[in-house]
Design a protein around this motif. Structure first.
Motif, PDB file in Angstrom:
ATOM      1  N   GLU A   1      27.144  67.359  58.724  1.00  0.00           N
ATOM      2  CA  GLU A   1      27.952  68.567  58.960  1.00  0.00           C
ATOM      3  C   GLU A   1      28.273  68.718  60.437  1.00  0.00           C
TER       4      GLU A   1
ATOM      5  N   THR B   1      37.041  75.848  47.904  1.00  0.00           N
ATOM      6  CA  THR B   1      36.311  76.826  48.698  1.00  0.00           C
ATOM      7  C   THR B   1      34.857  76.376  48.722  1.00  0.00           C
TER       8      THR B   1
ATOM      9  N   ALA C   1      35.097  72.018  52.352  1.00  0.00           N
ATOM     10  CA  ALA C   1      36.188  72.843  51.822  1.00  0.00           C
ATOM     11  C   ALA C   1      37.328  72.956  52.827  1.00  0.00           C
ATOM     12  N   ARG C   2      36.990  73.087  54.094  1.00  0.00           N
ATOM     13  CA  ARG C   2      38.028  73.191  55.123  1.00  0.00           C
ATOM     14  C   ARG C   2      38.816  71.881  55.254  1.00  0.00           C
ATOM     15  N   ILE C   3      38.107  70.751  55.216  1.00  0.00           N
ATOM     16  CA  ILE C   3      38.778  69.447  55.297  1.00  0.00           C
ATOM     17  C   ILE C   3      39.719  69.257  54.113  1.00  0.00           C
TER      18      ILE C   3
ATOM     19  N   ASP D   1      31.941  68.216  62.094  1.00  0.00           N
ATOM     20  CA  ASP D   1      32.481  69.405  62.745  1.00  0.00           C
ATOM     21  C   ASP D   1      32.821  69.156  64.214  1.00  0.00           C
TER      22      ASP D   1
ATOM     23  N   ARG E   1      31.084  74.357  53.500  1.00  0.00           N
ATOM     24  CA  ARG E   1      32.212  75.021  54.163  1.00  0.00           C
ATOM     25  C   ARG E   1      33.084  74.017  54.896  1.00  0.00           C
ATOM     26  N   THR E   2      32.445  73.067  55.558  1.00  0.00           N
ATOM     27  CA  THR E   2      33.203  72.050  56.285  1.00  0.00           C
ATOM     28  C   THR E   2      34.019  71.186  55.328  1.00  0.00           C
TER      29      THR E   2
ATOM     30  N   ALA F   1      41.063  71.592  52.199  1.00  0.00           N
ATOM     31  CA  ALA F   1      42.185  72.530  52.274  1.00  0.00           C
ATOM     32  C   ALA F   1      43.273  72.003  53.207  1.00  0.00           C
ATOM     33  N   ASP F   2      42.855  71.377  54.314  1.00  0.00           N
ATOM     34  CA  ASP F   2      43.818  70.786  55.236  1.00  0.00           C
ATOM     35  C   ASP F   2      44.594  69.648  54.583  1.00  0.00           C
TER      36      ASP F   2
END
Length: 520
Positions: A397, A211, A200-202, A401, A197-198, A204-205
């Protein structure tokens, strides 16, 4: 030292002690320079008199295995010259003469009187059949520290000394306290869910479509390359690569029996027209590219070129493997869209890694893919390593985070930019005018073009004699001789004054090579 002694044997105790220590030295368990236990201590530990140990040590010294230094103790000597590692050609291996001959280890011996051990036929046949595994890429994974040897500019890594070890250690303790034994068990082969999840978030930014369900955690980006090539291609299929390209990637593709198809590369990256013509000639395969600060040239593919490469690959139904190994290490300019964001879902594999920005020993990377192929990749990964270390994933992670990764990235880029500038400035001051360096807008490397008549391989050896190590361009080309005009320089691991001294030494090596008759 725990030495098993059998007092029921006719073999004297001193001989048993000497035989045990000799075996430990020959197998490498006791390394050169190691201090053996004192005679007094070892005699007490083994329950024998001191004369027994003195006699055993005397036997070992007579064989040239150890030396007694007055007041300091007894130390293991370097190995006998004939005890070299087996040669990679698989033919014959020099061996140390048996102790019965009385030859002392450490004395001179000619090649003619060295015993040889003939390798099994299957090993000889294997070396003939797999020459790709018998060669040396000449690119070190480990380099000496600043005070341990020559100035090392040959590495493929960033500066591990910048890593915030204290912060990472605290994070590791927190994770172990929080998760307990769960952190030491097998993890999901696809990766620790919170880390996915982390990631994917990085991504996406950064404008990379991802995802958690499309992310596969890998042991570095090298494993990601292996997985894609293993699953998508079969032996004989073509892999379209930039010229030059990532040496360990090409070595991997060759090991899998794939065909390396080089595509012309200019200052904007892989040639779109060259790729189109290569696909038309060789057919379906895989496009492998490093669009951000390519290894080894440092080229950043232009936005227009990325769109053309993406369109050609999609039109011909050829998947792309995009290796973004140092995309975050940028010193100037603006980021370009990823190829993954320029193609429809399922057309591009996007590989990245934390190893270059943190420390290489973490071996933590990721692969983004869509469709059924992702399940296939995860299944093959399980066959390779069952799962990536759970405790490292969990620690990373939390570390990422908490923002420690972003803070480290910002600091490292600032330091690397200073070092980049120092290298370029000192190269101008010390190297000949006919040596050129390609623009360095990010990444870890400077790509150097040498003057006519100076060969990279010979220069690299000459430079090592002058106290600086560099990487010749030959491993980065499908046809190695094409790289004889180039050197790859890593500038990220040394402070400015060390880089300047490195350029002075390299300049002396170039001058020396130019004077020689066999420098090309």
């Amino acid at each position: 030292m725990n030495i098993p002694l059998d007092r029921s044997l006719s073999l004297p105790l001193y001989a048993q002690v000497a035989a045990f220590i000799r075996a430990q030295i020959e197998r490498g368990a006791l390394e050169p320079g190691m201090r053996l236990p004192s005679i007094r201590r070892l005699s007490q530990d083994l329950g024998v008199n001191r004369v027994t140990i003195e006699t055993a040590y005397g036997e070992l010294e007579a064989d040239g295995l150890v030396t007694a230094r007055g007041g300091s103790g007894t130390f293991v000597l370097p190995p006998f010259p004939a005890c070299a590692l087996p040669s990679l050609d698989g033919r014959a291996v020099p061996a140390a003469p048996p102790a019965a001959t009385g030859r002392k280890r450490g004395t001179a011996s000619s090649a003619s009187d060295a015993a040889t051990v003939e390798l099994p036929r299957w090993q000889q046949a294997l070396c003939d059949r797999r020459p790709d595994l018998s060669c040396d890429l000449m690119i070190p994974l480990q380099v000496p520290g600043p005070d341990e040897g020559p100035i090392a500019l040959a590495s493929g890594n960033s500066d591990a000394r910048l890593f915030p070890l204290a912060s990472f250690r605290r994070t590791l303790r927190t994770v172990l306290a929080r998760d307990g034994i769960k952190a030491l068990e097998y993890e999901d082969p696809a990766g620790y869910a919170p880390l996915r999840r982390t990631i994917a978030r990085i991504l996406a930014d950064q404008g990379v479509p991802a995802t958690p369900d499309t992310v596969l955690v890998t042991a570095g980006s090298q494993q990601a390359l292996h997985l894609v090539a293993q699953v998508v291609l079969k032996p004989g299929d073509p892999v379209y690569v930039e010229t030059p390209s990532y040496a360990d990637g090409m070595a991997l593709f060759r090991t899998l029996g794939l065909r390396i198809v080089p595509v012309f590369t200019d200052s904007e990256g892989m040639s779109a027209e060259g790729l189109r013509e290569a696909i038309a000639r060789h057919g379906h395969g895989l496009v492998f590219t490093m669009p951000n600060f390519q290894n080894p040239t440092g080229i950043c593919m232009s936005g227009q070129r990325r769109r053309r490469i993406a369109a050609i690959a999609v039109a011909h139904g050829v998947p792309i493997l995009e290796d973004d190994y140092v995309g975050d290490i940028r010193y100037e300019g603006y980021s370009q869209p990823s190829l993954h964001s320029l193609t429809p879902p399922g057309h591009t594999f996007y590989a990245g890694t934390f190893s270059k920005m943190l420390v290489p020993g973490l071996r933590m990377g990721y692969l983004v893919a869509e469709g059924p192929v992702l399940r296939m990749l995860a299944r093959v990964k399980r066959m390779y390593d069952l799962s990536t270390s759970s405790v490292v994933q969990r620690t990373l992670e939390r570390f990422v985070d908490l923002g420690s990764y972003r803070a480290h990235l910002t600091r490292a880029c600032r330091i690397y930019k200073v070092r980049r500038d120092a290298l370029l400035d000192s190269a101008v001051r010390h190297l000949p005018d006919d040596v050129t360096i390609a623009p360095v807008r990010g990444g870890l490397f400077a790509w150097m073009t040498l003057p006519e008549g100076v060969g990279a391989t010979v220069l690299a050896h000459e430079a090592a004699r002058h106290g600086v190590t560099v990487t010749p361009g030959t491993p980065f080309f499908a046809e190695g001789l094409e790289g004889e005009r180039h050197l790859r320089i890593n500038f990220t691991q040394h402070d400015p004054e060390i880089l300047e001294e490195g350029m002075r030494r390299l300049a002396r090596a170039i001058a020396r090579c130019r004077k020689g008759k066999h420098c090309a």
